[in-house]
Every structure is written in structure tokens, then in C-alpha cells.
Design an enzyme around this catalytic site. Structure first.
Site, PDB file in Angstrom:
ATOM      1  CD  GLU A  34      -1.795  -3.998  -7.612  1.00 37.61           C
ATOM      2  OE1 GLU A  34      -1.548  -4.871  -6.745  1.00 37.61           O
ATOM      3  OE2 GLU A  34      -2.506  -2.990  -7.375  1.00 37.61           O
ATOM      4  CD  GLU A  66      -2.805  -1.175  -0.109  1.00 35.01           C
ATOM      5  OE1 GLU A  66      -3.048  -0.113  -0.711  1.00 35.01           O
ATOM      6  OE2 GLU A  66      -3.206  -2.284  -0.508  1.00 35.01           O
TER       7      GLU A  66
END
Length: 555
Positions: free
Chosen positions: A349, A320
């Protein structure tokens, strides 16, 4: 992270859930300098035309920035719903989200905005040289977004927002009770609504291709079939060798109970070492890890910790943080404009997976990490070595039941099965009621295991609850992008391994800021960005070679 779907859906999903080839590494900068300069006109008539175009462009930017601000508010509502909101507020939050979505839709589809874009596109056709490359990219993306928005109705926008909130709450309850039937009606509604939306957006394309385009521009199921066939062909024999011939590294010394507050404190320190700014962000705990927020100056990151699993919270926090660094690194020179948004889900991502897998799971990072772990958890064996930690962090899990807890070898198979299921769902080849059994069959066939409950099976992911069908493939695309980008960074940064071992991440973060984060969506596709960053479009063979070279010695 603010991506290309509704902000409340973005917040729910972020997990562990955004043309020219460079001649040399030194020429690979953020947005090219020439892209920022408006050409100087030499005649009075052309100057008047430029002035008119400039006025329209400035007005466009004002309207786009207002829409971006509204999306930021929606992002905060979504973050609050998952992190702070009391359960009793679910009903009113659904109404709030619906009203806000209606306002945002009206501004995003306003005829005045369309008129401005029409005039600007006419100017681009007749005198495109009057615009900088960045301005052309803003007009291009704003026009694309406007076309996709205006084919939909306000009713659809409001229904989507309401279903996002209700679907998420339904999923949470169904997951808690491990009962798919509690969530199935919401998923039925989502499938119906998405088919309706896709038909309005482009009824000439397969419905799943239209879904994919929301997350990875220009991607088709046919192209995914090619990529995933290559990945499966490479992974199946590697997984077979690992499971039947290899000996798993010892990770037993990482077993035990570990205080979750101590885990959170250690991970917060690591996030800050990586470059996460607590002046412009915060770290919290949620049911499903995600990164959201309202703006690069207000990035909200969450993860989860388990007392009996020291590594899940660690890798989740690093993952994250990679997303958060992308958000905090966006180019504020173009604040609120589409060129400053993440290019695609796969590219976003790639930034989380680059840090989680290419950095955190390599030997050099274990040299940095081990002293922190020993200090935070004295029960760990104090004579453990960085090499032992590296090996323990890279165990191929058997069984591999949960996607967000899986390893980098089995992870792509989790994605491929989800892709196949949701594509079949949208194409009408399977029904919602068939999903639990189909899930179990594919888990057995692809990963050699079968979940015992719906919670650890078909209900483990949040994505379908917010209508994010077409999202899953971007995770594996991100892994492949990450591998290729890190390879390029290693060539440009000769001291990278030594820097990682000593906890000096600034050079890598700065390299990514300039080549990926600040570039945003200036280039219109992932392949073109990859050409700029690495010198070549996405090549899955690089990813497969990386896995083989890494795990063959480990096993």
C-alpha cells in the site's frame, strides 16, 4: 497484486482493495550482492553435504513455483469474476474456485514438501553458511507458509474459497439494494470460519492478532493501539483547525460532467507515463478498484470513473498504477519464490499511496497534469493555473463519507474506526447485527457525519465480503511508510521535483524498483525494510508532520 492471502481474495480487495541499516544511500540496493552467491566448499565431504542441500533446495523451488502458478490461475479467476464474468456464472465460478483451492492446498500442505523443509532447516541449523542469504530467506518464508497452511484442513481451504466467491456476490447485491441484512449471514459465516482458522494457527494469541499477521507480519493490536493513538492525537486538532478556522481551497471549477471514456483515456496515458507496461498488464473498470492478475508479466489493474467527479478516477488510477508498478517490478530472478512476493500489505500500500499522495497531490504534479486535463476536457477554465489545481486536489472533504473518496487527512480516521469495529467483532464484543448502527455512531464521532444508507455506510467496502479482517490497518501503515520512503527518495534524487513537473517519472520508479520492489520479502518485517530504505524504522511522527506542514498553509 499477489499478497499473502488467497489469490481470489487478493483480487477482490486490491483498492484504493506486499536487516541491516544502510551506511549511505549508495549502499542501498535491491537484494545484496552477497545474498545471491552460494559459498564454495573446499573438502569432498562438505561438498557432498552441500550437493545434498542444493538438491533439496532446488526441489523446494520447483514445488514453490508450481504453487505460485496455481495461485496465478486463481488470481485470473478472481479478476474475471469482477470484470468480465456474466452474473449467471457465479455458481460455477464458486465451484471452480473451490476445486482449485483444494488442489493448491494439497500441494501447499504435501508431506513431501514438509520433509524437504525439515531437512533444509536442519541443514540451516548445522551448516547455515552453505546457503546464501536469499536461499535462507526462501527457506524461512516457505517454512512459515507451510506451518500456517498445514494446521488448517482441506475442508477449511475449500470453505474459504467458496465463501470468498459467495460472500462477494452477496455483498454486491446487498450494496446495490442498500440492504445490510442480505449480506449479514455471509459475514456471520466469515467470522465463525476465521475464529476457527485462528484457533488452529495459534490459539495462544488473541484472535485478532492472528488475523493481522496474515497482512502485516508480527503486527499486534497492542502495537496498533500505540500507533493509532499517536495518529488520532495529531489528527483531531488538525482536523478541528481545518474545519473551524480555515477556508477551503476553491475546487468549484472542477465541478461538472466529464465523459468517462475521456477520463479513462487520460488516466491510461498517465499510467503509461508513470511506467506501467501495457505489454505486461491492462487497465479495466470494476465496481471496486483493485490490482490483481497472475504474474509480474500479467498485471490486471482496474479503477472506476464517475461522470460527475473528475478527481476520483484520476487519483484511483494513479493509486492502482502504484500497486501495478510494484507487481511489474518484482525480481524475476526469484520468480515464483516467496522471497519475490510483497513483504506485507502495508508495504504494498505504501507504493500506491506514494504515487497517489506524495506524487499526484503535490504542486509539481499539477504542472504536469493541468495541460492534460485542459486538452481532455475543454470545458475546464483554460486560464486555470497549476497552483489552483494543486489547491483544488487537496481539499479536506466535508462530509467525508466514503473511504476510497476521502482525503489524506480524514482517511486515517476511516481506517481507525474500521479497525476498532472488526477487532470488536472478532473478540465477540459486538455482533454482526450491530454493525450498521455502530458504523453510524463512529462516523459521527470521528468524522462528523452520518451515512443515509447502508450502501454509503457499512456496505461501502469489499473487504469483509472476502474475509479480509485485519486488512484495513495496513492502509494507514502504508500511508506512513509512503511518507517516510518519499522523504528518503527526495534526498537521493535532487531533481525529483523538477522531474515530476515535467512528467519524467523514470528516476523515481527506478529508485523504488531497486529499493522496494525487487527486494520483495528478503527482510522479514516492515520496520527492517524501512531501516534499509530510509535508515530508520517506521516513525508516525514523520507522517503527522507532513500533514501539518502541508495543510496549515492550504487552510
Amino acid at each position: 497484486m499477489q499478497f499473502c492471502l488467497s489469490s481470489s481474495a487478493q483480487t477482490a480487495i486490491k483498492s484504493g482493495l506486499f536487516r541491516a541499516r544502510a551506511a549511505s544511500s549508495s549502499s542501498r540496493t535491491s537484494i545484496p550482492a552477497g545474498a545471491r552467491r552460494r559459498p564454495v566448499s573446499t573438502s569432498a565431504s562438505s561438498a557432498a553435504a552441500v550437493s545434498s542441500g542444493k538438491k533439496d533446495y532446488d526441489t523446494l523451488c520447483e514445488k514453490l513455483q508450481e504453487i505460485s502458478t496455481l495461485n496465478g490461475v486463481s488470481g485470473l479467476l478472481g479478476w474475471d469474476e469482477q470484470v468480465m464474468m456474466p452474473p449467471g456464472a457465479a455458481g460455477v465460478r464458486s465451484k471452480q474456485s473451490s476445486v482449485l483451492a483444494g488442489i493448491t492446498f494439497e500441494k501447499s500442505s504435501a508431506p513431501e514438501l514438509g520433509d524437504i523443509l525439515n531437512r533444509l532447516n536442519e541443514d540451516v541449523q548445522s551448516k547455515g553458511e552453505d546457503f546464501t542469504a536469499t536461499e535462507l530467506a526462501v527457506i524461512r518464508d516457505a517454512s512459515r507458509n507451510y506451518r500456517k497452511t498445514t494446521v488448517l484442513t482441506k475442508d477449511i481451504a475449500q470453505r474459504s474459497a467458496e465463501l470468498t466467491s459467495k460472500g462477494y456476490q452477496s455483498w454486491v447485491k446487498a450494496r446495490q439494494e442498500s440492504d445490510f441484512s442480505l449480506f449479514a449471514p455471509m459475514l456471520e459465516d466469515w467470522v465463525s470460519l476465521l475464529k476457527e482458522k485462528c484457533a488452529l494457527i495459534d490459539d495462544s494469541k488473541p484472535v485478532y492478532d492472528v488475523c493481522l499477521d496474515d497482512y502485516e507480519r508480527g503486527l499486534t493490536a497492542a502495537r496498533l493501539d500505540e500507533v493509532f493513538a499517536q495518529v488520532k492525537a495529531g489528527l483531531v486538532p488538525l482536523l478541528d483547525d481545518i474545519r473551524t478556522k480555515g477556508t477551503a481551497p476553491d475546487r468549484s471549477w472542477l465541478d461538472g460532467e466529464f465523459d468517462v471514456t475521456a477520463q479513462a483515456n487520460m488516466c491510461a496515458d498517465i499510467a503509461k507515463d508513470m511506467g506501467f507496461s501495457t505489454e505486461c498488464g491492462r487497465l479495466d473498470v470494476s465496481v471496486h478498484p483493485f490490482t490483481g492478475g497472475a504474474h509480474p508479466s500479467d498485471v490486471r489493474m482496474t479503477t472506476r470513473f464517475k461522470a460527475n467527479d473528475l478527481t476520483e478516477g484520476l487519483t484511483g488510477a494513479v493509486h492502482e498504477t502504484g500497486h501495478a508498478l510494484y507487481e511489474q517490478g518484482r525480481n524475476l530472478e526469484y520468480d515464483g519464490l516467496p522471497v519475490n512476493e510483497a513483504l506485507s500489505m502495508g508495504i504494498h500500500e505504501s507504493q500506491s499511496l506514494l504515487w497517489e499522495r506524495m506524487v499526484c497531490l503535490r504542486p509539481a504534479f499539477s504542472e504536469y497534469l493541468l495541460p492534460k486535463m485542459k486538452a481532455s476536457f475543454p470545458q475546464l477554465k483554460q486560464d486555470a493555473t497549476p497552483q489552483q489545481l494543486y489547491r483544488a486536489l487537496n481539499v479536506v472533504k466535508t462530509p467525508s463519507l466514503i473511504r476510497v473518496e476521502s482525503d489524506e487527512v480524514t482517511y486515517p480516521m476511516h481506517i481507525i474506526m474500521r479497525y476498532e469495529m472488526e477487532r470488536a467483532l472478532m473478540e465477540g464484543k459486538v455482533g454482526v447485527k450491530d454493525l450498521p448502527d455502530l458504523w453510524n455512531v463512529k462516523m459521527h464521532d470521528y468524522l462528523g457525519c452520518k451515512p443515509k444508507t447502508h450502501a454509503e455506510g457499512v456496505l461501502q467496502d469489499v473487504h469483509w465480503s472476502v474475509g479480509a479482517i485485519g486488512y484495513f490497518p495496513t492502509y494507514s501503515l502504508g500511508a506512513m511508510y509512503a511518507c517516510q520512503i518519499y522523504q528518503a527518495a527526495s534526498k537521493d534524487l535532487p531533481s525529483l521535483e523538477a522531474d515530476i513537473a515535467s512528467g519524467k517519472f523514470g528516476e523515481l520508479k527506478g529508485w523504488l524498483n531497486e529499493r522496494v520492489h525487487k527486494v520483495g520479502s528478503f527482510y522479514p518485517s516492515g520496520d527492517l525494510l524501512m531501516e534499509q530504505v530510509t535508515g530508520a524504522p517506521l516513525d508516525p511522527s514523520i507522517f503527522l508532520a507532513y500533514l501539518k506542514d502541508k495543510y496549515t498553509p492550504l487552510y
